[in-house]
Design a protein around this motif. Structure first.
Motif, PDB file in Angstrom:
ATOM      1  N   SER A 122     -32.273 -35.427   0.307  1.00 50.02           N
ATOM      2  CA  SER A 122     -31.725 -35.995   1.537  1.00 50.02           C
ATOM      3  C   SER A 122     -32.606 -35.628   2.719  1.00 50.02           C
ATOM      4  O   SER A 122     -33.308 -34.618   2.706  1.00 50.02           O
ATOM      5  N   ASP A 123     -32.524 -36.467   3.744  1.00 45.69           N
ATOM      6  CA  ASP A 123     -33.376 -36.297   4.922  1.00 45.69           C
ATOM      7  C   ASP A 123     -32.638 -36.851   6.138  1.00 45.69           C
ATOM      8  O   ASP A 123     -31.724 -37.676   6.000  1.00 45.69           O
ATOM      9  N   ILE A 124     -33.037 -36.405   7.318  1.00 43.06           N
ATOM     10  CA  ILE A 124     -32.460 -36.911   8.563  1.00 43.06           C
ATOM     11  C   ILE A 124     -33.348 -38.030   9.090  1.00 43.06           C
ATOM     12  O   ILE A 124     -34.560 -37.847   9.243  1.00 43.06           O
ATOM     13  N   ALA A 125     -32.741 -39.172   9.370  1.00 44.12           N
ATOM     14  CA  ALA A 125     -33.496 -40.310   9.895  1.00 44.12           C
ATOM     15  C   ALA A 125     -33.937 -40.027  11.323  1.00 44.12           C
ATOM     16  O   ALA A 125     -33.142 -39.594  12.160  1.00 44.12           O
ATOM     17  N   GLY A 126     -35.210 -40.253  11.599  1.00 44.51           N
ATOM     18  CA  GLY A 126     -35.724 -40.101  12.955  1.00 44.51           C
ATOM     19  C   GLY A 126     -35.763 -38.678  13.465  1.00 44.51           C
ATOM     20  O   GLY A 126     -35.757 -38.457  14.690  1.00 44.51           O
ATOM     21  N   PHE A 127     -35.851 -37.718  12.573  1.00 46.99           N
ATOM     22  CA  PHE A 127     -35.791 -36.324  13.014  1.00 46.99           C
ATOM     23  C   PHE A 127     -37.021 -35.928  13.822  1.00 46.99           C
ATOM     24  O   PHE A 127     -36.911 -35.158  14.788  1.00 46.99           O
ATOM     25  N   THR A 128     -38.188 -36.437  13.447  1.00 47.72           N
ATOM     26  CA  THR A 128     -39.414 -36.062  14.158  1.00 47.72           C
ATOM     27  C   THR A 128     -39.327 -36.462  15.628  1.00 47.72           C
ATOM     28  O   THR A 128     -39.642 -35.666  16.533  1.00 47.72           O
ATOM     29  N   THR A 129     -38.888 -37.694  15.885  1.00 48.61           N
ATOM     30  CA  THR A 129     -38.748 -38.151  17.273  1.00 48.61           C
ATOM     31  C   THR A 129     -37.714 -37.334  18.017  1.00 48.61           C
ATOM     32  O   THR A 129     -37.915 -36.934  19.171  1.00 48.61           O
ATOM     33  N   MET A 130     -36.588 -37.068  17.359  1.00 45.16           N
ATOM     34  CA  MET A 130     -35.523 -36.298  17.993  1.00 45.16           C
ATOM     35  C   MET A 130     -35.991 -34.886  18.326  1.00 45.16           C
ATOM     36  O   MET A 130     -35.662 -34.341  19.388  1.00 45.16           O
ATOM     37  N   SER A 131     -36.776 -34.275  17.446  1.00 46.79           N
ATOM     38  CA  SER A 131     -37.246 -32.911  17.683  1.00 46.79           C
ATOM     39  C   SER A 131     -38.206 -32.840  18.868  1.00 46.79           C
ATOM     40  O   SER A 131     -38.336 -31.796  19.511  1.00 46.79           O
ATOM     41  N   GLU A 132     -38.872 -33.944  19.165  1.00 46.08           N
ATOM     42  CA  GLU A 132     -39.778 -33.980  20.310  1.00 46.08           C
ATOM     43  C   GLU A 132     -39.021 -34.178  21.626  1.00 46.08           C
ATOM     44  O   GLU A 132     -39.486 -33.766  22.684  1.00 46.08           O
ATOM     45  N   GLU A 133     -37.859 -34.815  21.552  1.00 45.88           N
ATOM     46  CA  GLU A 133     -37.121 -35.165  22.764  1.00 45.88           C
ATOM     47  C   GLU A 133     -36.028 -34.166  23.116  1.00 45.88           C
ATOM     48  O   GLU A 133     -35.652 -34.049  24.287  1.00 45.88           O
ATOM     49  N   GLU A 135     -34.088 -30.466  23.558  1.00 46.65           N
ATOM     50  CA  GLU A 135     -34.397 -29.072  23.871  1.00 46.65           C
ATOM     51  C   GLU A 135     -34.250 -28.218  22.616  1.00 46.65           C
ATOM     52  O   GLU A 135     -33.357 -28.464  21.799  1.00 46.65           O
ATOM     53  N   PRO A 136     -35.122 -27.198  22.452  1.00 46.47           N
ATOM     54  CA  PRO A 136     -35.128 -26.423  21.207  1.00 46.47           C
ATOM     55  C   PRO A 136     -33.772 -25.844  20.815  1.00 46.47           C
ATOM     56  O   PRO A 136     -33.376 -25.918  19.643  1.00 46.47           O
ATOM     57  N   HIS A 137     -33.028 -25.257  21.774  1.00 50.73           N
ATOM     58  CA  HIS A 137     -31.763 -24.632  21.405  1.00 50.73           C
ATOM     59  C   HIS A 137     -30.733 -25.678  20.968  1.00 50.73           C
ATOM     60  O   HIS A 137     -29.896 -25.411  20.101  1.00 50.73           O
ATOM     61  N   LYS A 138     -30.789 -26.879  21.547  1.00 50.93           N
ATOM     62  CA  LYS A 138     -29.886 -27.950  21.120  1.00 50.93           C
ATOM     63  C   LYS A 138     -30.294 -28.490  19.752  1.00 50.93           C
ATOM     64  O   LYS A 138     -29.437 -28.814  18.924  1.00 50.93           O
ATOM     65  N   LEU A 139     -31.594 -28.574  19.538  1.00 55.60           N
ATOM     66  CA  LEU A 139     -32.088 -29.044  18.243  1.00 55.60           C
ATOM     67  C   LEU A 139     -31.647 -28.117  17.116  1.00 55.60           C
ATOM     68  O   LEU A 139     -31.153 -28.568  16.069  1.00 55.60           O
ATOM     69  N   ILE A 140     -31.796 -26.810  17.340  1.00 56.18           N
ATOM     70  CA  ILE A 140     -31.412 -25.838  16.323  1.00 56.18           C
ATOM     71  C   ILE A 140     -29.904 -25.873  16.083  1.00 56.18           C
ATOM     72  O   ILE A 140     -29.440 -25.748  14.942  1.00 56.18           O
ATOM     73  N   LYS A 141     -29.129 -26.062  17.138  1.00 51.70           N
ATOM     74  CA  LYS A 141     -27.671 -26.128  16.998  1.00 51.70           C
ATOM     75  C   LYS A 141     -27.268 -27.295  16.097  1.00 51.70           C
ATOM     76  O   LYS A 141     -26.507 -27.128  15.139  1.00 51.70           O
ATOM     77  N   VAL A 142     -27.797 -28.483  16.386  1.00 56.98           N
ATOM     78  CA  VAL A 142     -27.445 -29.670  15.607  1.00 56.98           C
ATOM     79  C   VAL A 142     -27.935 -29.528  14.167  1.00 56.98           C
ATOM     80  O   VAL A 142     -27.199 -29.807  13.210  1.00 56.98           O
ATOM     81  N   LEU A 143     -29.186 -29.100  14.012  1.00 53.72           N
ATOM     82  CA  LEU A 143     -29.760 -28.977  12.674  1.00 53.72           C
ATOM     83  C   LEU A 143     -29.010 -27.946  11.842  1.00 53.72           C
ATOM     84  O   LEU A 143     -28.723 -28.180  10.656  1.00 53.72           O
ATOM     85  N   SER A 144     -28.667 -26.811  12.435  1.00 59.40           N
ATOM     86  CA  SER A 144     -27.960 -25.762  11.705  1.00 59.40           C
ATOM     87  C   SER A 144     -26.574 -26.224  11.272  1.00 59.40           C
ATOM     88  O   SER A 144     -26.151 -25.974  10.130  1.00 59.40           O
TER      89      SER A 144
END
Length: 374
Positions: A122-133, A135-144
Motif C-alpha cells: 500500500s502507498d499514499i497517493a500524492g505523498f511526495t507533493t504533500m510532503s513538500e507543501e 509543515e514538517p510537524h503536520k506531515l509527521i502527525k498525519v503520516l503517523s
C-alpha cells in the motif's frame, strides 16, 4: 546452704535457657520474615520476567527502594532497563517474529523457506507533493496516524507488517505464523482500511489537514519467507514474483483510478465472498507471462445493485475485447461512459477498441497489455 546454692544455680540455668530460647525464636522469626520478604520480592520479579519473555510488558517498578534490600533493588533496576530495551527492540521488529523465536527457544538465524503467502503493498497517493507543501510537524502527525491505524488493522487480522518504505507498507499473511484462509483475510483488511481511511479523512479535514488517499495492490502465491540480511542485522521478509506483482498492482491503481487491485489468482480464491470487477490483462515490465487484474469492489453480502451491475457490464466488455469482438466491446465501453464519463478504464477500452478496429492484433493475441512502467 548447699541446697540453697543448688537451687539458685538451677534457677539461673533455667532463666538462661528460657532467654536463649526467646532469643533464638525471635532471631528465627526475623530470619524467616526476612527470607519470606526476599522470596516474595524475587517471586514477583520472576513473574514479571516471565511476562516480558512472552512480550507482555509490565509497568515499571514504583516501590520505595529505601524499604528494599540493595541486591533486590539492583536486580529490579537491571530488569527495568532490560524491559525498556526489549520494548524498544520490539518496535523495530514485527512482534509475531519475536514471538515465533520465543516459542522456538532459539536465536534468529539467516534462512528462508517456500510458503504460500498473501501480500499487500500500500502507498499514499500524492505523498511526495504533500510532503513538500505541508509543515514538517503536520506531515509527521498525519503520516503517523495513518501508519498506526493501517498497521493495527493488519496486525489484528493476524497479518505481519513487514516494513515501512517511507509512506508505503509491505504486509503479508501466513508468515511467520500460519493462517487459514489468508487470502480472504487480506481482502477483508483491504476493504476495512479503505473504510477506516474515510473516518480519518473526516478527522483530518476538520483539523485543517489534507485528506490522504491510499492505493493497495494484493497478490497471492508461493514466495520465499524468512530471515534475510547479514549475521549482525537481518529482517523477516518475503521475496518473490508475487511480492513484485503486489507492488506493480499498487502502481497500476493510479493509472486505472481505483483504490484496490488484486491479481487473478487472488480473485479466484475469494470470488465467492468478494465482488471483483475485471479490469485488464497485463504483462509487467521484464516479464513474459500475463496476469489478469481485478478491482476489489465490495463484500458480496453488502454489494449494492449499482456495484453488481457495473461488474457485470465490465465482464461483458472485457470478455468481448479478449475474444477480439471489438465492435461489441466498443459498444459496452460507450454504454459505461454514458453513465460514468470519467471512468478511466472504460475510456482506455474505448481507445483500444478503436485502434484495433483500424489495425487488428495478430491471431495469437491473448488480450494482454504490456505495462511500460513499474
Amino acid at each position: 546452704v548447699r541446697d540453697s546454692v543448688a537451687s539458685n544455680m538451677y534457677r539461673n540455668w533455667t532463666l538462661q535457657l528460657a532467654l536463649s530460647i526467646v532469643i533464638l525464636a525471635c532471631g528465627g522469626g526475623l530470619v524467616y520474615g526476612f527470607a519470606l520478604y526476599i522470596g516474595m520480592s524475587l517471586r514477583s520479579l520472576a513473574e514479571e520476567m516471565g511476562k516480558v519473555a512472552a512480550l507482555e510488558f509490565v509497568n515499571q517498578h514504583n516501590k520505595d527502594s529505601s524499604q528494599q534490600v540493595d541486591e533486590v533493588v539492583a536486580i529490579s533496576r537491571s530488569f527495568d532497563t532490560m524491559q525498556k530495551n526489549l520494548l524498544s527492540f520490539s518496535r523495530y521488529v514485527p512482534e509475531r517474529v519475536v514471538r515465533l523465536l520465543n516459542r522456538m527457544g532459539t536465536v534468529a538465524q539467516l534462512g528462508v523457506a517456500h510458503r504460500e503467502v498473501t501480500i499487500m503493498f500500500s502507498d499514499i497517493a500524492g505523498f511526495t507533493t504533500m510532503s513538500e507543501e505541508l509543515e514538517p510537524h503536520k506531515l509527521i502527525k498525519v503520516l503517523s496516524e495513518y501508519l498506526e491505524a493501517m498497521s493495527d488493522c493488519i496486525e489484528r487480522s493476524g497479518g505481519t507488517v513487514g516494513k515501512y518504505i517511507g509512506d508505503a507498507i509491505l504486509a503479508f499473511w501466513n508468515s511467520p505464523d500460519r493462517l487459514d484462509d489468508h487470502a480472504a483475510v487480506a481482502c477483508e483488511v483491504a476493504l476495512s482500511q479503505i473504510e477506516l481511511l474515510r473516518t480519518l479523512q473526516t478527522k483530518w479535514v476538520a483539523e485543517g489537514l489534507p485528506p490522504l488517499r491510499m492505493r493497495l495492490g494484493l497478490s497471492v502465491g508461493s514466495v520465499l519467507h524468512g530471515n534475510v540480511g547479514s549475521r549482525k542485522r537481518m529482517e523477516w521478509t518475503v521475496i518473490g514474483d508475487e511480492v513484485n506483482l503486489a507492488s506493480r498492482l499498487e502502481a497500476v491503481c493510479k493509472q486505472d483510478g481505483v483504490p484496490v487491485l488484486i491479481s487473478g489468482a487472488l480473485k479466484e480464491r475469494v470470488a465467492d465472498r468478494f465482488l471483483c470487477r475485471p479490469l485488464d490483462r497485463v504483462v509487467a515490465m521484464g516479464k513474459r507471462s500475463s496476469v489478469d487484474i481485478y478491482e476489489l469492489v465490495a463484500r458480496r453480502d453488502s454489494a449494492t445493485p449499482q456495484q453488481l451491475a457495473l461488474a457485470q457490464a465490465f465482464e461483458r466488455m472485457v470478455g468481448a475485447y479478449r475474444a477480439m469482438d471489438f465492435l461489441t466491446a466498443l459498444a459496452e465501453a460507450r454504454g459505461l461512459l454514458a453513465d460514468r464519463p470519467d471512468d478511466v478504464v472504460a475510456l482506455k477500452y474505448e481507445e483500444r477498441c478503436l485502434a484495433f478496429l483500424e489495425t487488428p492484433p495478430p491471431d495469437d493475441w491473448d488480450g494482454a497489455h504490456v505495462l511500460t512502467s513499474k
